[in-house]
Scaffold this motif. Structure first.
Motif: not given
Length: 212
Positions: A35-48
């Motif tokens: 369970n991740l917030t939208l912000e967490d998802t962006v922070s963790l995975f952006l550009g991957s």
């Protein structure tokens, strides 16, 4: 500085697909126990790449099936087909580049199928279809600089500039020895600046930055 090629990232630079794609990803991972917030998802995975997302999500505790990458791509493509807008100011920027006969291309960690969906519905597919570089085709992804180096070589460019919005993309550009403009729609972009990007917040700034 005069440039002889502009290399665009796709998601988040040409098309405003990141919010939708990250919402799909967040909802999907929640079904598998992460369970991740939208912000967490962006922070963790952006550009991957999606395989990179899979591996990191599993390390964080998600119980993902073997066919997860195909599954999440299918869900994402279905949502993207419902409509994704261009990043504000991109049409005017491309027109300015055309007026100066300055070549441009797109180099993305995304697949050609994804770019066909997002660029196709916005009238850019025909513009980019013969100047498109995908990590899925090349077999190596940002932050490896090879994607940008391959694009520059195809255009015989000696002074390319990259427009990116992710840490992995900025890192790839810096590793390739290319100037990088870091597009940040929201926030101060300190993370991209720390990696070596020249941060800007509006596509209308780019012609001045490129001295057009």
């Amino acid at each position: 500085m005069r440039h002889d090629l502009v290399i665009f990232d796709c998601d988040g630079v040409l098309v405003d697909s990141e919010p939708l794609s990250n919402r799909v990803l967040s909802d999907n991972l929640a079904r598998y126990g992460l369970n991740l917030t939208l912000e967490d998802t962006v922070s963790l995975f952006l550009g991957s790449t999606m395989t990179g997302v899979r591996d990191k999500a599993r390390a964080l505790g998600a119980h993902l099936p073997d066919d997860w990458v195909d599954q999440v791509y299918a869900e994402t493509y279905d949502r993207l087909r419902a409509g994704v807008p261009l990043v504000a100011g991109i049409s005017d920027l491309l027109a300015a580049l055309d007026a100066r006969a300055l070549p441009y291309c797109v180099a993305s960690n995304g697949s050609p199928d994804k770019m066909r969906i997002t660029l196709g519905q916005n009238g850019l597919w025909e513009r980019f279809r013969d100047r498109m570089f995908s990590a899925h085709v090349l077999g190596t992804a940002k932050p490896d600089p090879l994607l940008f180096q391959t694009a520059a070589a195809q255009f015989d460019a000696t002074s390319p500039v990259v427009i990116e919005d992710s840490p992995s993309g900025v890192t790839a550009a810096v590793r390739a020895g290319m100037r990088c403009l870091g597009y940040v729609a929201h926030g101060d972009g300190a993370n991209l600046r720390a990696l070596g990007a020249e941060v800007f917040h509006d596509m209308a700034e780019v012609p001045v930055l490129l001295a057009l």
